[in-house]
Design an enzyme around this catalytic site. Structure first.
Site, PDB file in Angstrom:
ATOM      1  N   GLY A  70       0.831  -1.201   0.000  1.00  0.00           N
ATOM      2  CA  GLY A  70       0.000   0.000   0.000  1.00  0.00           C
ATOM      3  C   GLY A  70       0.866   1.252   0.000  1.00  0.00           C
ATOM      4  O   GLY A  70       0.566   2.226  -0.699  1.00  0.00           O
ATOM      5  N   THR A  71       1.939   1.222   0.760  1.00  0.00           N
ATOM      6  CA  THR A  71       2.834   2.384   0.839  1.00  0.00           C
ATOM      7  C   THR A  71       3.402   2.740  -0.531  1.00  0.00           C
ATOM      8  O   THR A  71       3.476   3.920  -0.905  1.00  0.00           O
ATOM      9  CB  THR A  71       3.977   2.079   1.838  1.00  0.00           C
ATOM     10  OG1 THR A  71       3.392   1.841   3.113  1.00  0.00           O
ATOM     11  CG2 THR A  71       4.976   3.212   1.925  1.00  0.00           C
ATOM     12  N   ASN A 150      -7.289   4.018   9.708  1.00  0.00           N
ATOM     13  CA  ASN A 150      -6.722   2.769  10.238  1.00  0.00           C
ATOM     14  C   ASN A 150      -6.681   2.704  11.756  1.00  0.00           C
ATOM     15  O   ASN A 150      -6.452   1.646  12.323  1.00  0.00           O
ATOM     16  CB  ASN A 150      -5.310   2.542   9.676  1.00  0.00           C
ATOM     17  CG  ASN A 150      -4.411   3.739   9.858  1.00  0.00           C
ATOM     18  OD1 ASN A 150      -4.759   4.844   9.466  1.00  0.00           O
ATOM     19  ND2 ASN A 150      -3.253   3.533  10.446  1.00  0.00           N
ATOM     20  N   SER A 200      -3.969  -2.741  -0.443  1.00  0.00           N
ATOM     21  CA  SER A 200      -2.831  -3.551  -0.005  1.00  0.00           C
ATOM     22  C   SER A 200      -3.282  -4.980   0.272  1.00  0.00           C
ATOM     23  O   SER A 200      -4.373  -5.197   0.817  1.00  0.00           O
ATOM     24  CB  SER A 200      -2.258  -2.913   1.274  1.00  0.00           C
ATOM     25  OG  SER A 200      -1.285  -3.762   1.840  1.00  0.00           O
ATOM     26  N   HIS A 202      -1.924  -7.434   2.355  1.00  0.00           N
ATOM     27  CA  HIS A 202      -1.860  -8.072   3.682  1.00  0.00           C
ATOM     28  C   HIS A 202      -2.961  -7.638   4.642  1.00  0.00           C
ATOM     29  O   HIS A 202      -3.100  -8.215   5.715  1.00  0.00           O
ATOM     30  CB  HIS A 202      -0.465  -7.905   4.308  1.00  0.00           C
ATOM     31  CG  HIS A 202      -0.151  -6.540   4.832  1.00  0.00           C
ATOM     32  ND1 HIS A 202      -0.166  -6.249   6.168  1.00  0.00           N
ATOM     33  CD2 HIS A 202       0.197  -5.395   4.205  1.00  0.00           C
ATOM     34  CE1 HIS A 202       0.173  -4.974   6.345  1.00  0.00           C
ATOM     35  NE2 HIS A 202       0.391  -4.435   5.164  1.00  0.00           N
ATOM     36  N   CYS A 325       2.670   0.999  12.278  1.00  0.00           N
ATOM     37  CA  CYS A 325       3.797   1.727  11.684  1.00  0.00           C
ATOM     38  C   CYS A 325       4.355   2.752  12.655  1.00  0.00           C
ATOM     39  O   CYS A 325       5.424   3.303  12.454  1.00  0.00           O
ATOM     40  CB  CYS A 325       3.365   2.456  10.419  1.00  0.00           C
ATOM     41  SG  CYS A 325       2.636   1.354   9.236  1.00  0.00           S
TER      42      CYS A 325
HETATM   43  N1  PLP Z   1      -2.761   3.142   4.507  1.00  0.00           N
HETATM   44  C1  PLP Z   1      -3.434   2.659   5.563  1.00  0.00           C
HETATM   45  C2  PLP Z   1      -4.725   3.286   5.941  1.00  0.00           C
HETATM   46  C3  PLP Z   1      -2.917   1.580   6.293  1.00  0.00           C
HETATM   47  O1  PLP Z   1      -3.579   1.117   7.351  1.00  0.00           O
HETATM   48  C4  PLP Z   1      -1.679   1.016   5.884  1.00  0.00           C
HETATM   49  C5  PLP Z   1      -1.069  -0.093   6.648  1.00  0.00           C
HETATM   50  O2  PLP Z   1      -0.813   0.018   7.827  1.00  0.00           O
HETATM   51  C6  PLP Z   1      -1.030   1.553   4.765  1.00  0.00           C
HETATM   52  C7  PLP Z   1      -1.602   2.605   4.104  1.00  0.00           C
HETATM   53  C8  PLP Z   1       0.271   0.982   4.272  1.00  0.00           C
HETATM   54  O3  PLP Z   1       0.072  -0.253   3.651  1.00  0.00           O
HETATM   55  P1  PLP Z   1       1.297  -1.304   3.536  1.00  0.00           P
HETATM   56  O4  PLP Z   1       1.530  -1.849   4.901  1.00  0.00           O
HETATM   57  O5  PLP Z   1       0.806  -2.340   2.567  1.00  0.00           O
HETATM   58  O6  PLP Z   1       2.451  -0.556   3.002  1.00  0.00           O
END
Ligand code: PLP
Length: 380
Positions: A70-71, A150, A200, A202, A325
Protein backbone atom coordinates in the site's frame (compact mmCIF):
# COMPACT_ATOMS: atom_id res chain seq x y z
CA UNK A 1 -3.69 -20.00 23.12
CA UNK A 2 -3.25 -17.14 20.68
CA UNK A 3 -5.98 -14.56 20.15
CA UNK A 4 -5.06 -12.24 17.32
CA UNK A 5 -7.06 -9.02 17.49
CA UNK A 6 -4.72 -6.72 15.58
CA UNK A 7 -6.22 -7.21 12.15
CA UNK A 8 -5.89 -3.55 11.18
CA UNK A 9 -2.11 -4.05 11.39
CA UNK A 10 -2.13 -7.18 9.27
CA UNK A 11 -4.21 -10.30 8.68
CA UNK A 12 -3.66 -14.02 8.54
CA UNK A 13 -3.27 -15.38 5.01
CA UNK A 14 -6.47 -17.23 4.05
CA UNK A 15 -6.24 -20.82 2.72
CA UNK A 16 -7.29 -19.77 -0.81
CA UNK A 17 -4.43 -17.23 -0.97
CA UNK A 18 -1.87 -19.61 0.54
CA UNK A 19 -2.82 -22.28 -2.00
CA UNK A 20 -2.50 -19.83 -4.90
CA UNK A 21 0.95 -18.71 -3.70
CA UNK A 22 2.13 -22.30 -3.19
CA UNK A 23 1.04 -23.24 -6.70
CA UNK A 24 3.04 -20.36 -8.19
CA UNK A 25 6.10 -21.05 -6.03
CA UNK A 26 6.30 -24.76 -6.69
CA UNK A 27 4.46 -25.52 -9.96
CA UNK A 28 3.86 -22.48 -12.15
CA UNK A 29 7.03 -20.61 -11.28
CA UNK A 30 7.76 -19.16 -14.72
CA UNK A 31 8.48 -15.48 -15.34
CA UNK A 32 5.42 -13.79 -16.87
CA UNK A 33 7.73 -12.02 -19.36
CA UNK A 34 9.31 -15.24 -20.68
CA UNK A 35 8.41 -16.18 -24.25
CA UNK A 36 7.78 -19.88 -23.63
CA UNK A 37 4.95 -22.01 -22.30
CA UNK A 38 5.91 -21.58 -18.64
CA UNK A 39 6.13 -17.82 -19.11
CA UNK A 40 2.75 -17.78 -20.83
CA UNK A 41 1.22 -19.81 -18.01
CA UNK A 42 2.66 -17.38 -15.45
CA UNK A 43 1.28 -14.45 -17.48
CA UNK A 44 -2.13 -16.09 -17.48
CA UNK A 45 -2.00 -16.32 -13.68
CA UNK A 46 -0.91 -12.68 -13.48
CA UNK A 47 -3.76 -11.49 -15.68
CA UNK A 48 -6.27 -13.62 -13.86
CA UNK A 49 -5.20 -12.02 -10.55
CA UNK A 50 -5.57 -8.60 -12.20
CA UNK A 51 -9.11 -9.54 -13.28
CA UNK A 52 -9.89 -10.63 -9.71
CA UNK A 53 -8.67 -7.30 -8.31
CA UNK A 54 -10.57 -5.43 -11.02
CA UNK A 55 -13.77 -7.31 -10.09
CA UNK A 56 -13.30 -6.50 -6.41
CA UNK A 57 -12.84 -2.81 -7.29
CA UNK A 58 -15.54 -2.89 -9.99
CA UNK A 59 -12.95 -1.48 -12.37
CA UNK A 60 -11.48 -2.51 -15.72
CA UNK A 61 -8.47 -4.82 -15.65
CA UNK A 62 -6.45 -2.18 -17.53
CA UNK A 63 -6.91 0.15 -14.58
CA UNK A 64 -5.23 -2.17 -12.02
CA UNK A 65 -1.44 -2.06 -11.52
CA UNK A 66 0.36 -4.30 -9.03
CA UNK A 67 2.88 -2.82 -6.60
CA UNK A 68 4.78 -4.17 -3.59
CA UNK A 69 2.51 -2.69 -0.88
CA UNK A 70 0.00 0.00 0.00
CA UNK A 71 2.83 2.38 0.84
CA UNK A 72 4.31 2.00 -2.64
CA UNK A 73 0.92 2.59 -4.27
CA UNK A 74 0.43 5.76 -2.21
CA UNK A 75 3.95 7.06 -2.93
CA UNK A 76 3.56 6.36 -6.63
CA UNK A 77 0.10 7.95 -6.79
CA UNK A 78 1.06 11.13 -4.96
CA UNK A 79 4.52 11.69 -6.43
CA UNK A 80 3.46 11.03 -10.00
CA UNK A 81 0.13 12.86 -9.79
CA UNK A 82 1.87 15.97 -8.43
CA UNK A 83 4.43 15.70 -11.24
CA UNK A 84 1.70 15.26 -13.88
CA UNK A 85 -0.19 18.33 -12.69
CA UNK A 86 2.73 20.63 -11.88
CA UNK A 87 2.04 23.10 -14.70
CA UNK A 88 -1.47 23.76 -13.39
CA UNK A 89 -0.46 24.48 -9.81
CA UNK A 90 1.42 23.29 -6.77
CA UNK A 91 -1.20 23.12 -4.05
CA UNK A 92 -1.96 19.77 -2.42
CA UNK A 93 -4.61 18.92 0.18
CA UNK A 94 -4.56 15.99 2.57
CA UNK A 95 -5.81 15.15 6.07
CA UNK A 96 -4.08 15.23 9.45
CA UNK A 97 -5.38 11.73 10.26
CA UNK A 98 -3.92 10.11 7.12
CA UNK A 99 -1.48 7.21 7.28
CA UNK A 100 2.26 7.98 7.52
CA UNK A 101 2.68 6.80 3.91
CA UNK A 102 0.57 9.74 2.74
CA UNK A 103 1.82 12.30 5.24
CA UNK A 104 5.47 11.53 4.50
CA UNK A 105 4.99 11.37 0.72
CA UNK A 106 3.34 14.79 0.89
CA UNK A 107 6.13 16.07 3.16
CA UNK A 108 8.63 15.09 0.43
CA UNK A 109 6.57 16.99 -2.14
CA UNK A 110 6.59 20.00 0.16
CA UNK A 111 10.40 19.90 0.21
CA UNK A 112 10.20 20.05 -3.59
CA UNK A 113 8.22 23.27 -3.66
CA UNK A 114 4.60 22.13 -3.33
CA UNK A 115 2.32 23.90 -0.89
CA UNK A 116 0.35 21.58 1.38
CA UNK A 117 -2.90 22.19 3.28
CA UNK A 118 -3.66 19.65 5.98
CA UNK A 119 -7.31 19.35 6.99
CA UNK A 120 -8.20 18.55 10.58
CA UNK A 121 -10.44 15.50 10.98
CA UNK A 122 -13.87 15.49 12.59
CA UNK A 123 -14.40 14.03 16.05
CA UNK A 124 -14.34 10.42 14.75
CA UNK A 125 -11.26 10.82 12.54
CA UNK A 126 -13.08 11.21 9.21
CA UNK A 127 -12.80 14.26 6.95
CA UNK A 128 -15.82 16.46 6.23
CA UNK A 129 -16.53 17.34 2.61
CA UNK A 130 -17.27 20.93 3.73
CA UNK A 131 -13.72 21.20 5.16
CA UNK A 132 -12.30 20.01 1.85
CA UNK A 133 -14.46 22.57 0.01
CA UNK A 134 -13.06 25.34 2.22
CA UNK A 135 -9.45 24.24 1.51
CA UNK A 136 -9.80 23.95 -2.30
CA UNK A 137 -8.04 26.70 -4.30
CA UNK A 138 -7.67 27.53 -7.98
CA UNK A 139 -4.16 26.09 -7.91
CA UNK A 140 -5.09 22.85 -6.07
CA UNK A 141 -3.83 19.96 -8.19
CA UNK A 142 -4.07 17.00 -5.86
CA UNK A 143 -6.28 15.85 -2.99
CA UNK A 144 -5.48 12.71 -0.99
CA UNK A 145 -7.89 11.36 1.63
CA UNK A 146 -8.41 7.92 3.11
CA UNK A 147 -11.64 5.92 2.90
CA UNK A 148 -11.36 4.23 6.31
CA UNK A 149 -9.09 5.49 9.05
CA UNK A 150 -6.72 2.77 10.24
CA UNK A 151 -6.88 3.77 13.90
CA UNK A 152 -10.54 4.61 14.43
CA UNK A 153 -12.34 2.92 11.54
CA UNK A 154 -13.99 6.26 10.67
CA UNK A 155 -15.34 6.34 7.13
CA UNK A 156 -14.84 9.45 4.99
CA UNK A 157 -17.52 10.10 2.38
CA UNK A 158 -15.17 10.00 -0.62
CA UNK A 159 -17.98 10.44 -3.22
CA UNK A 160 -18.94 13.68 -1.41
CA UNK A 161 -15.26 14.77 -1.50
CA UNK A 162 -15.15 14.05 -5.25
CA UNK A 163 -18.38 16.00 -5.71
CA UNK A 164 -16.86 19.08 -4.00
CA UNK A 165 -13.89 18.95 -6.37
CA UNK A 166 -16.25 18.72 -9.36
CA UNK A 167 -18.53 21.46 -8.05
CA UNK A 168 -15.82 24.10 -8.39
CA UNK A 169 -14.67 22.73 -11.75
CA UNK A 170 -11.28 21.93 -10.29
CA UNK A 171 -8.99 19.74 -12.34
CA UNK A 172 -7.37 18.44 -9.13
CA UNK A 173 -6.76 14.70 -9.10
CA UNK A 174 -8.22 12.75 -6.18
CA UNK A 175 -6.26 9.91 -4.59
CA UNK A 176 -7.96 7.68 -2.06
CA UNK A 177 -6.04 5.48 0.37
CA UNK A 178 -8.52 2.60 0.50
CA UNK A 179 -6.12 0.20 2.23
CA UNK A 180 -8.44 -0.22 5.23
CA UNK A 181 -11.70 0.10 3.31
CA UNK A 182 -11.02 -2.48 0.60
CA UNK A 183 -13.12 -5.61 1.11
CA UNK A 184 -14.35 -4.30 4.45
CA UNK A 185 -16.96 -1.84 3.19
CA UNK A 186 -18.42 -2.25 -0.30
CA UNK A 187 -17.40 0.30 -2.93
CA UNK A 188 -17.00 0.53 -6.69
CA UNK A 189 -14.00 2.51 -7.95
CA UNK A 190 -16.14 4.63 -10.25
CA UNK A 191 -18.65 5.44 -7.50
CA UNK A 192 -15.89 6.66 -5.16
CA UNK A 193 -15.04 9.24 -7.81
CA UNK A 194 -11.29 8.98 -7.14
CA UNK A 195 -8.75 9.06 -9.98
CA UNK A 196 -6.32 6.91 -8.02
CA UNK A 197 -7.03 4.28 -5.36
CA UNK A 198 -4.43 2.44 -3.25
CA UNK A 199 -5.04 -1.02 -1.77
CA UNK A 200 -2.83 -3.55 0.00
CA UNK A 201 -2.79 -7.36 0.08
CA UNK A 202 -1.86 -8.07 3.68
CA UNK A 203 -4.90 -6.27 5.09
CA UNK A 204 -7.22 -8.61 3.20
CA UNK A 205 -5.74 -12.05 3.95
CA UNK A 206 -3.09 -12.06 1.21
CA UNK A 207 0.64 -12.11 2.08
CA UNK A 208 2.73 -9.05 2.85
CA UNK A 209 4.61 -7.57 -0.08
CA UNK A 210 1.83 -6.89 -2.58
CA UNK A 211 -0.44 -3.94 -3.25
CA UNK A 212 -2.24 -2.39 -6.18
CA UNK A 213 -2.92 1.04 -7.57
CA UNK A 214 -6.15 1.70 -9.44
CA UNK A 215 -5.58 4.36 -12.07
CA UNK A 216 -8.79 5.69 -13.63
CA UNK A 217 -8.52 5.17 -17.39
CA UNK A 218 -5.31 3.13 -16.93
CA UNK A 219 -2.40 4.24 -19.09
CA UNK A 220 -4.48 7.09 -20.56
CA UNK A 221 -4.01 9.16 -17.40
CA UNK A 222 -0.31 9.45 -18.31
CA UNK A 223 0.94 8.85 -14.80
CA UNK A 224 4.70 8.44 -14.83
CA UNK A 225 6.22 5.28 -13.30
CA UNK A 226 7.79 5.24 -9.85
CA UNK A 227 10.16 2.44 -10.87
CA UNK A 228 11.66 2.29 -14.36
CA UNK A 229 13.24 -0.71 -16.00
CA UNK A 230 11.46 -3.51 -17.86
CA UNK A 231 8.06 -3.37 -19.51
CA UNK A 232 6.14 -5.00 -16.67
CA UNK A 233 2.76 -3.53 -15.68
CA UNK A 234 2.47 -1.79 -19.07
CA UNK A 235 5.79 -0.08 -18.42
CA UNK A 236 4.38 1.72 -15.36
CA UNK A 237 5.93 -0.46 -12.66
CA UNK A 238 9.12 -2.16 -13.70
CA UNK A 239 10.50 -5.24 -11.94
CA UNK A 240 9.63 -8.92 -12.26
CA UNK A 241 6.17 -9.34 -10.81
CA UNK A 242 5.96 -10.96 -7.34
CA UNK A 243 3.69 -13.61 -8.80
CA UNK A 244 3.18 -15.75 -5.66
CA UNK A 245 1.98 -12.67 -3.78
CA UNK A 246 -0.02 -11.35 -6.71
CA UNK A 247 -1.77 -14.70 -7.32
CA UNK A 248 -2.53 -14.86 -3.59
CA UNK A 249 -3.87 -11.29 -3.64
CA UNK A 250 -6.17 -12.25 -6.53
CA UNK A 251 -7.43 -15.33 -4.68
CA UNK A 252 -7.96 -13.38 -1.44
CA UNK A 253 -9.81 -10.64 -3.34
CA UNK A 254 -12.06 -13.19 -5.02
CA UNK A 255 -12.83 -14.88 -1.72
CA UNK A 256 -13.30 -11.57 0.13
CA UNK A 257 -15.59 -10.19 -2.58
CA UNK A 258 -17.81 -13.25 -2.72
CA UNK A 259 -18.38 -13.10 1.06
CA UNK A 260 -18.11 -9.34 1.64
CA UNK A 261 -21.54 -8.89 3.22
CA UNK A 262 -21.28 -12.05 5.30
CA UNK A 263 -17.79 -11.31 6.69
CA UNK A 264 -18.50 -7.61 7.28
CA UNK A 265 -21.78 -8.44 9.04
CA UNK A 266 -20.00 -11.01 11.18
CA UNK A 267 -17.27 -8.52 12.20
CA UNK A 268 -19.79 -5.77 12.90
CA UNK A 269 -21.85 -8.03 15.16
CA UNK A 270 -18.71 -8.96 17.12
CA UNK A 271 -17.67 -5.31 17.35
CA UNK A 272 -21.11 -4.31 18.67
CA UNK A 273 -21.17 -7.18 21.18
CA UNK A 274 -17.70 -6.18 22.33
CA UNK A 275 -18.74 -2.53 22.81
CA UNK A 276 -21.90 -3.60 24.67
CA UNK A 277 -20.01 -5.75 27.16
CA UNK A 278 -17.05 -3.41 27.61
CA UNK A 279 -19.22 -0.38 28.30
CA UNK A 280 -21.24 -2.26 30.93
CA UNK A 281 -18.15 -3.61 32.68
CA UNK A 282 -16.04 -0.46 32.44
CA UNK A 283 -18.17 2.61 33.14
CA UNK A 284 -15.31 4.99 32.28
CA UNK A 285 -14.72 3.45 28.86
CA UNK A 286 -14.93 5.72 25.82
CA UNK A 287 -15.61 4.39 22.33
CA UNK A 288 -13.52 6.36 19.84
CA UNK A 289 -14.53 4.27 16.88
CA UNK A 290 -16.07 4.96 13.51
CA UNK A 291 -18.39 2.81 11.45
CA UNK A 292 -16.00 0.34 9.74
CA UNK A 293 -16.81 -3.21 10.86
CA UNK A 294 -13.25 -4.35 11.59
CA UNK A 295 -11.81 -1.58 13.78
CA UNK A 296 -12.77 -0.75 17.35
CA UNK A 297 -10.88 1.96 19.20
CA UNK A 298 -11.60 2.31 22.89
CA UNK A 299 -10.04 4.32 25.66
CA UNK A 300 -9.87 3.86 29.39
CA UNK A 301 -8.76 7.34 30.47
CA UNK A 302 -6.27 7.19 33.33
CA UNK A 303 -5.06 3.72 32.29
CA UNK A 304 -1.96 3.19 30.15
CA UNK A 305 -2.34 1.45 26.78
CA UNK A 306 1.05 -0.28 27.04
CA UNK A 307 0.23 -1.73 30.47
CA UNK A 308 -3.12 -3.03 29.26
CA UNK A 309 -1.50 -4.44 26.11
CA UNK A 310 1.16 -6.26 28.13
CA UNK A 311 -1.47 -7.64 30.50
CA UNK A 312 -3.50 -8.96 27.57
CA UNK A 313 -0.40 -10.28 25.82
CA UNK A 314 0.42 -12.40 28.88
CA UNK A 315 -2.91 -14.14 28.16
CA UNK A 316 -2.03 -14.55 24.48
CA UNK A 317 -4.32 -11.70 23.36
CA UNK A 318 -2.82 -9.30 20.83
CA UNK A 319 -4.20 -5.79 20.33
CA UNK A 320 -2.45 -2.50 19.57
CA UNK A 321 -2.45 1.05 20.78
CA UNK A 322 -2.38 2.77 17.40
CA UNK A 323 -1.01 2.15 13.93
CA UNK A 324 1.64 -0.61 13.79
CA UNK A 325 3.80 1.73 11.68
CA UNK A 326 3.97 4.11 14.61
CA UNK A 327 6.17 1.91 16.86
CA UNK A 328 5.71 3.97 20.01
CA UNK A 329 4.87 7.64 20.32
CA UNK A 330 1.44 9.19 20.61
CA UNK A 331 -1.15 8.55 17.97
CA UNK A 332 -1.19 11.50 15.54
CA UNK A 333 -4.74 10.50 14.58
CA UNK A 334 -6.17 10.75 18.09
CA UNK A 335 -4.20 13.96 18.64
CA UNK A 336 -5.62 15.45 15.43
CA UNK A 337 -9.11 14.53 16.67
CA UNK A 338 -8.43 16.88 19.60
CA UNK A 339 -8.64 14.23 22.30
CA UNK A 340 -7.04 14.97 25.68
CA UNK A 341 -3.71 13.22 26.52
CA UNK A 342 -5.30 10.95 29.18
CA UNK A 343 -7.75 9.60 26.58
CA UNK A 344 -5.02 9.09 23.96
CA UNK A 345 -2.69 7.39 26.44
CA UNK A 346 -5.41 4.92 27.47
CA UNK A 347 -6.48 3.98 23.93
CA UNK A 348 -6.49 0.48 22.48
CA UNK A 349 -7.20 -0.55 18.91
CA UNK A 350 -8.95 -3.87 18.44
CA UNK A 351 -8.98 -5.28 14.91
CA UNK A 352 -11.46 -7.97 13.83
CA UNK A 353 -11.26 -10.33 10.87
CA UNK A 354 -13.43 -12.99 9.30
CA UNK A 355 -11.57 -15.50 11.53
CA UNK A 356 -12.42 -13.71 14.80
CA UNK A 357 -14.79 -15.65 17.07
CA UNK A 358 -17.19 -14.74 19.85
CA UNK A 359 -15.07 -16.73 22.32
CA UNK A 360 -12.07 -14.57 21.46
CA UNK A 361 -14.06 -11.40 22.11
CA UNK A 362 -15.20 -12.78 25.46
CA UNK A 363 -11.58 -13.56 26.35
CA UNK A 364 -10.65 -9.97 25.49
CA UNK A 365 -13.46 -8.55 27.62
CA UNK A 366 -12.51 -10.87 30.51
CA UNK A 367 -8.91 -9.71 30.14
CA UNK A 368 -9.80 -6.02 30.22
CA UNK A 369 -12.11 -6.51 33.20
CA UNK A 370 -9.39 -8.35 35.13
CA UNK A 371 -6.71 -5.84 34.10
CA UNK A 372 -8.82 -2.98 35.40
CA UNK A 373 -9.53 -4.80 38.67
CA UNK A 374 -5.97 -5.93 39.29
CA UNK A 375 -3.95 -3.04 37.96
CA UNK A 376 -6.03 0.01 38.64
CA UNK A 377 -8.58 -0.75 41.36
CA UNK A 378 -8.62 2.89 42.51
CA UNK A 379 -10.04 4.00 39.17
CA UNK A 380 -12.99 1.60 39.35
N1 PLP B 1 -2.76 3.14 4.51
C1 PLP B 1 -3.43 2.66 5.56
C2 PLP B 1 -4.72 3.29 5.94
C3 PLP B 1 -2.92 1.58 6.29
O1 PLP B 1 -3.58 1.12 7.35
C4 PLP B 1 -1.68 1.02 5.88
C5 PLP B 1 -1.07 -0.09 6.65
O2 PLP B 1 -0.81 0.02 7.83
C6 PLP B 1 -1.03 1.55 4.76
C7 PLP B 1 -1.60 2.60 4.10
C8 PLP B 1 0.27 0.98 4.27
O3 PLP B 1 0.07 -0.25 3.65
P1 PLP B 1 1.30 -1.30 3.54
O4 PLP B 1 1.53 -1.85 4.90
O5 PLP B 1 0.81 -2.34 2.57
O6 PLP B 1 2.45 -0.56 3.00
Amino acid sequence: MEIYLDNAATTKVCPEAAQAALNVMTENYGNPSSAHAMGRQAEKILESARDQLASALEANSGEVFFTSCGTESINWALTSAAQLMRRRGKHIITGAAEHAATLNAVAELKKNGYEVSIIKPQKDGSTAASDLAAALRDDTVLVSLMLVNNETGAITDIPAIAAEIKKVNSSALLHCDAVQGFLKIPFAAKDLGADLISVSGHKVHAPKGVGALYIRGGKKLNLSPLLVGGAQESGLRAGTEALPNIAAFGAAAKEGLSHLQEYSGQMLRLKEACIARLTVENPNLLVLSGAAPHILNISLPGYKSEVLMNYLEARGIYVSKSSACKKGGRSHVLEAMGLPPAVIDGALRIGFSRFTTQEEIHALCDGLRDAANELYPVLR
